[in-house]
Design a protein around this motif. Structure first.
Motif, short mmCIF file in Angstrom:
data_model
loop_
_atom_site.label_atom_id
_atom_site.label_comp_id
_atom_site.label_asym_id
_atom_site.label_seq_id
_atom_site.Cartn_x
_atom_site.Cartn_y
_atom_site.Cartn_z
N ARG A 89 0.85 -1.12 0.44
CA ARG A 89 0.19 0.05 -0.20
C ARG A 89 0.95 1.22 0.50
N CYS A 90 2.22 0.70 0.39
CA CYS A 90 2.80 2.03 0.80
C CYS A 90 3.88 2.28 -0.32
N TYR A 91 3.63 1.42 -1.27
CA TYR A 91 5.27 1.41 -2.35
C TYR A 91 4.94 1.75 -3.89
N ASP A 92 5.35 2.26 -4.07
CA ASP A 92 4.63 2.80 -5.68
C ASP A 92 5.62 1.64 -6.70
N PRO A 93 5.13 1.00 -6.87
CA PRO A 93 5.94 -0.05 -8.25
C PRO A 93 6.51 0.37 -9.36
N VAL A 94 5.57 1.04 -9.78
CA VAL A 94 6.36 1.86 -11.29
C VAL A 94 7.21 2.18 -11.30
N HIS A 95 8.40 3.10 -9.67
CA HIS A 95 9.11 3.88 -9.72
C HIS A 95 9.98 2.83 -8.52
N ARG A 96 8.83 1.46 -8.44
CA ARG A 96 10.39 1.38 -6.85
C ARG A 96 10.72 2.09 -5.73
N ILE A 97 9.31 2.78 -5.37
CA ILE A 97 9.95 3.58 -3.69
C ILE A 97 8.75 3.47 -3.15
N CYS A 98 9.16 4.61 -2.14
CA CYS A 98 7.50 4.27 -1.20
C CYS A 98 6.99 5.98 -1.49
N VAL A 99 5.44 5.39 0.09
CA VAL A 99 4.88 6.88 -1.07
C VAL A 99 5.38 8.51 -0.16
N VAL A 100 6.38 7.59 0.65
CA VAL A 100 7.14 9.19 0.93
C VAL A 100 7.92 9.87 0.21
N CYS A 101 8.78 9.58 0.08
CA CYS A 101 9.61 9.02 -1.18
C CYS A 101 9.40 9.56 -2.49
N LYS A 102 7.84 9.49 -3.28
CA LYS A 102 7.02 10.22 -4.01
C LYS A 102 6.19 11.04 -3.04
N GLY A 103 5.86 11.33 -2.49
CA GLY A 103 5.33 12.37 -2.28
C GLY A 103 5.94 13.75 -1.96
N SER A 104 7.34 13.26 -1.77
CA SER A 104 8.28 14.76 -1.63
C SER A 104 9.31 14.34 -3.25
N LYS A 105 9.22 14.02 -4.10
CA LYS A 105 9.83 13.79 -4.81
C LYS A 105 8.44 15.00 -6.16
N THR A 106 8.98 15.06 -7.32
CA THR A 106 7.84 16.00 -8.01
C THR A 106 8.23 14.68 -9.59
#
Ligand code: ZN
Ligand code: ZN
Length: 47
Positions: free
Chosen positions: A29-46
């Motif tokens: 749930r907290c992982y983005d398989p597309v970018h292979r990053i967590c939602v925290v990193c995804k949220g802090s990055k554009t």
């Protein structure tokens, strides 16, 4: 019943993904398989 660890983001058991940016162990749930990053990193990055 297998314990794979606790998610570093939501704290729930069943974390089996590792963020390639911060190295956190997170659940699906907290992982983005597309970018292979967590939602925290995804949220802090554009991306
Ligand atoms: Zn989680
Ligand atoms: Zn991360």
């Amino acid at each position: 019943m297998e314990l794979t660890g606790l998610c570093s983001v939501c704290g729930r058991p069943g974390a089996r993904y590792t963020c390639m940016l911060c190295g956190r162990l997170v659940c699906e749930r907290c992982y983005d398989p597309v970018h292979r990053i967590c939602v925290v990193c995804k949220g802090s990055k554009t991306l």
